[in-house]
Design a protein around this motif. Structure first.
Motif, PDB file in Angstrom:
ATOM      1  N   LEU A 110      29.591 -33.597  16.041  1.00 10.56           N
ATOM      2  CA  LEU A 110      30.759 -33.986  16.187  1.00 10.56           C
ATOM      3  C   LEU A 110      30.823 -35.409  16.999  1.00 10.56           C
ATOM      4  CD1 LEU A 110      32.976 -30.698  16.367  1.00 10.56           C
ATOM      5  CD2 LEU A 110      32.477 -32.082  14.512  1.00 10.56           C
ATOM      6  N   VAL A 111      30.023 -35.382  18.217  1.00 12.70           N
ATOM      7  CA  VAL A 111      30.097 -36.518  19.022  1.00 12.70           C
ATOM      8  C   VAL A 111      29.224 -37.649  18.251  1.00 12.70           C
ATOM      9  CG1 VAL A 111      29.091 -37.705  21.225  1.00 12.70           C
ATOM     10  CG2 VAL A 111      29.838 -35.397  21.347  1.00 12.70           C
ATOM     11  N   TYR A 112      28.252 -37.298  17.563  1.00 16.71           N
ATOM     12  CA  TYR A 112      27.589 -38.199  16.640  1.00 16.71           C
ATOM     13  C   TYR A 112      28.715 -38.801  15.393  1.00 16.71           C
ATOM     14  CZ  TYR A 112      25.629 -39.925  12.341  1.00 16.71           C
ATOM     15  OH  TYR A 112      25.635 -40.524  11.119  1.00 16.71           O
ATOM     16  N   GLU A 113      29.473 -38.038  14.797  1.00 16.01           N
ATOM     17  CA  GLU A 113      30.190 -38.713  13.909  1.00 16.01           C
ATOM     18  C   GLU A 113      31.189 -39.481  14.553  1.00 16.01           C
ATOM     19  OE1 GLU A 113      30.564 -38.549  10.807  1.00 16.01           O
ATOM     20  OE2 GLU A 113      29.922 -36.566  10.021  1.00 16.01           O
ATOM     21  N   ALA A 114      31.772 -39.237  15.849  1.00 17.37           N
ATOM     22  CA  ALA A 114      32.636 -40.334  16.605  1.00 17.37           C
ATOM     23  C   ALA A 114      31.663 -41.556  16.903  1.00 17.37           C
ATOM     24  CB  ALA A 114      32.892 -39.457  17.699  1.00 17.37           C
ATOM     25  N   MET A 115      30.421 -41.385  17.032  1.00 18.26           N
ATOM     26  CA  MET A 115      29.609 -42.724  17.236  1.00 18.26           C
ATOM     27  C   MET A 115      29.750 -43.255  16.069  1.00 18.26           C
ATOM     28  SD  MET A 115      25.672 -42.777  18.641  1.00 18.26           S
ATOM     29  CE  MET A 115      26.011 -42.030  20.256  1.00 18.26           C
ATOM     30  N   GLU A 116      29.370 -42.618  14.828  1.00 19.46           N
ATOM     31  CA  GLU A 116      29.373 -43.507  13.743  1.00 19.46           C
ATOM     32  C   GLU A 116      30.599 -44.206  13.345  1.00 19.46           C
ATOM     33  OE1 GLU A 116      29.050 -41.904   9.114  1.00 19.46           O
ATOM     34  OE2 GLU A 116      27.018 -41.574  10.318  1.00 19.46           O
ATOM     35  N   ALA A 117      31.672 -43.610  13.699  1.00 17.48           N
ATOM     36  CA  ALA A 117      33.075 -44.194  13.266  1.00 17.48           C
ATOM     37  C   ALA A 117      33.039 -45.605  14.114  1.00 17.48           C
ATOM     38  CB  ALA A 117      34.271 -43.200  13.806  1.00 17.48           C
ATOM     39  N   HIS A 118      32.489 -45.728  15.087  1.00 18.32           N
ATOM     40  CA  HIS A 118      32.449 -47.170  15.863  1.00 18.32           C
ATOM     41  C   HIS A 118      31.296 -47.702  15.326  1.00 18.32           C
ATOM     42  CE1 HIS A 118      34.491 -44.622  18.895  1.00 18.32           C
ATOM     43  NE2 HIS A 118      34.711 -45.646  19.599  1.00 18.32           N
ATOM     44  N   GLY A 119      30.602 -47.668  14.553  1.00 14.88           N
ATOM     45  CA  GLY A 119      29.513 -48.273  14.154  1.00 14.88           C
ATOM     46  C   GLY A 119      28.403 -48.914  15.226  1.00 14.88           C
ATOM     47  N   GLY A 120      27.940 -49.978  15.124  1.00 16.40           N
ATOM     48  CA  GLY A 120      26.964 -50.364  15.909  1.00 16.40           C
ATOM     49  C   GLY A 120      27.393 -50.406  17.502  1.00 16.40           C
ATOM     50  N   ALA A 121      28.723 -50.615  17.482  1.00 14.05           N
ATOM     51  CA  ALA A 121      29.244 -50.796  18.929  1.00 14.05           C
ATOM     52  C   ALA A 121      29.413 -49.786  19.636  1.00 14.05           C
ATOM     53  CB  ALA A 121      30.728 -51.217  18.896  1.00 14.05           C
ATOM     54  N   GLY A 122      29.231 -48.416  18.964  1.00 15.78           N
ATOM     55  CA  GLY A 122      29.332 -47.175  19.453  1.00 15.78           C
ATOM     56  C   GLY A 122      27.792 -46.795  20.021  1.00 15.78           C
ATOM     57  N   TYR A 123      26.922 -47.587  19.528  1.00 13.57           N
ATOM     58  CA  TYR A 123      25.325 -47.240  19.730  1.00 13.57           C
ATOM     59  C   TYR A 123      24.705 -47.812  20.948  1.00 13.57           C
ATOM     60  CZ  TYR A 123      20.578 -45.813  18.191  1.00 13.57           C
ATOM     61  OH  TYR A 123      19.404 -45.057  18.012  1.00 13.57           O
TER      62      TYR A 123
END
Length: 549
Positions: A398-411
């Motif tokens: 679920l944390v990964y899905e939240a990261m993916e929702a941000h795109g590259g900015a979340g990585y």
């Protein structure tokens, strides 16, 4: 970190369509899920206290402390410049700021010092603390959980008083010279891991309940704690005993607990974890000889509550971050939050956050009521491992899905999500990995009639609400009656945890969330967020993850 009026008009382009950092909010009062969950427990009388703490946690100052504490990890100091043995760990000043903030607000002490809803209050404080930094939650959790184990020793009153003082004293001094104490545990060894009976550490009696320990421990988190609960074999005994090992001997000299190295961990970077060796280290027995596992299991049960509560808070924080970003970011001529497929993902992410929060506080409620209600005490024994299994294992995805929702900015490391993602697997490993926990569930059901009956009663209270949930409850009942084999332990734990999550949402009166959860997680078997077909109320679900700043 938020910077004052950065330039947006650059020589080659204008910076726009960026969401601002999620900061300046009240982590309790602006959080509908946690605020309402507390309102359903005995901890509702502490709402004002939680709101004050939540305001500090959501502030830019505290968020910056967490960034710096993780960017500057602990440093091991084995010797001083003269070659004298220290076995100390140095921390960044902001680690100490975070520890002081949490301990002074009662993260470790509140459960033992308030008259009502203590464990639910503790779970909420721990969740909020995790919004700033999960690393410091480790020593706070162990300090909280040590109390029931120490109650087995009639000499431990001063240790309990220090652990529940609600104060942080970072000085490395004997316990009687400090205003507050932190306590840890050291149980596993290289050759055994979860199989603590494979331990080889020996305890040589030196008079009364005092011993000298010789051996090693593979994981000793927060090694600057004032003492550790540990397991060892007394000479002549075939079963483990429990001991308290202080960092200082009664004569005021340093105890011979030698730190071998600090662990280079995936996450939890602000907190130190170590390997240690006991070299005739002074200790006192806690509980009866040969009853160490039974003594320390009470501490383990309370840290398991913290594992599931901490992971539930992490999932909740990730859902809030995803919705925060999607409200403020446009893509393909629409806000992200208005894109149909993104809405499905966000709705399910929010639904799962609501579910784990409801389940986590159902567990804390059973802890609060266990002393006066036999059903709740029995329920806590089986509900705790079931909830830990599901919530902690669900967190990384679920944390990964939240990261993916941000795109590259979340990585990128400037964003909190990489730190959250690295932290997300920890609680599923700590205090019993998935197989250990699932097998603990089976042992509880096979040996504990009261726990088996309590589980059946908890689930039967919500029958008749949805055909799919009814079918799941009947299937679980058949599995219990016929006996669940070890190879099916994970399947039973997952199915039971999903049914209990649905039951917790129904009990909470969150009908739109419960209907969505049953439809997408019990009636259907889609694997990824947004891949189900059951009708859900996306507006309501997403709205519940939106901070009301």
């Amino acid at each position: 970190m938020t910077h004052f009026k950065p330039r947006t008009e650059l020589s080659t382009h204008e910076v726009f369509n960026q969401s601002e950092p999620m900061t300046g909010y009240n982590a309790f009062s602006d959080d509908v899920m946690v605020r309402e969950a507390i309102g359903r427990t005995g901890a509702k009388v502490h709402a004002e206290r939680l709101s004050g703490f939540g305001a500090r946690i959501g502030s830019q100052e505290v968020q910056d402390w967490a960034v710096r504490a993780n960017a500057n990890p602990p440093v091991f100091k084995p010797f001083d410049r003269f070659g004298q043995r220290l076995d100390e760990v140095e921390f960044h000043p902001d680690y100490h700021n975070l520890m002081d903030l949490g301990l002074s607000h009662g993260v470790s002490s509140a459960a033992w010092t308030v008259d009502q809803g203590g464990h639910s209050l503790h779970a909420a404080l721990l969740m909020l603390m995790g919004d700033a930094d999960a690393g410091v939650c480790c020593p706070m959790s162990m300090t909280y959980a040590c109390v029931p184990a120490l109650r087995h020793a009639d000499w431990a009153g001063d240790w309990i008083k220090g652990a529940t003082a609600g104060a942080y004293d970072p000085r490395f001094l004997p316990a009687n010279e400090k205003s507050g104490l932190t306590l840890g545990m050291a149980m596993t060894e290289k050759q055994g891991g979860s199989d603590v009976r494979a331990n080889t550490t020996q305890a040589r009696p030196i008079g009364g309940d005092e011993v000298e320990l010789t051996g090693h421990k593979w994981f000793c988190s927060a090694p600057m704690s004032d003492a550790f609960l540990t397991l060892a074999y007394l000479e002549g005994e075939e079963a483990l005993s429990c001991f308290l090992v202080p960092r200082w001997r009664p004569d005021g000299t340093r105890n011979t607990i030698e730190i071998q190295r600090l662990k280079d961990k995936l996450g939890d970077k602000s907190n130190a974890s170590s390997e240690i060796e006991y070299k005739a280290a002074w200790a006192r027995r806690v509980g009866e000889p040969g009853r160490g596992v039974r003594t320390i299991i009470e501490m383990v049960n309370h840290t398991r509550l913290d594992c599931l509560a901490g992971s539930a808070g992490l999932i909740r924080q990730a859902a809030a971050a995803a919705v925060w970003h999607s409200d403020r970011r446009n893509a393909f001529q629409r806000r992200l939050v208005d894109q149909p497929l993104m809405r499905e993902v966000l709705a399910e992410l929010s639904m799962e956050a609501d579910g784990v929060i409801a389940l986590a506080f159902r567990v804390s409620e059973s802890f609060d009521r266990a002393g006066e209600d036999e059903h709740e005490a029995a329920l806590a024994r089986v509900l705790t491992p079931l909830a830990k299994y599901w919530i902690c294992k669900r967190a990384p995805y679920l944390v990964y899905e939240a990261m993916e929702a941000h795109g590259g900015a979340g990585y990128v490391e400037e964003h909190p999500l990489p730190r959250m993602f690295r932290q997300s697997p920890l609680n599923a490993i700590w205090e019993g990995s998935g197989n250990v926990i699932a097998l603990d569930v089976l042992r509880a059901l096979s040996r504990d009639t009261a726990a088996r009956d309590a589980l059946a009663r908890e689930l039967s209270s919500v029958t008749g609400r949805h055909p799919a949930l009814d079918a799941r409850i009947r299937d679980l009942s058949r599995m219990v009656e016929t006996g669940v084999g070890e190879a099916d332990a994970r399947r039973f734990a997952e199915h039971a945890a999903l049914a209990l999550t649905a039951a917790s949402l129904i009990r909470a009166g969150l009908d739109p969330v419960a209907e969505a959860f049953i439809g997408r997680r019990i009636e259907e078997s889609a694997i990824m967020l947004g891949a189900g077909s059951a009708r859900i109320d996306s507006d309501t679900l997403i709205g519940r993850a939106r901070l009301t700043v």
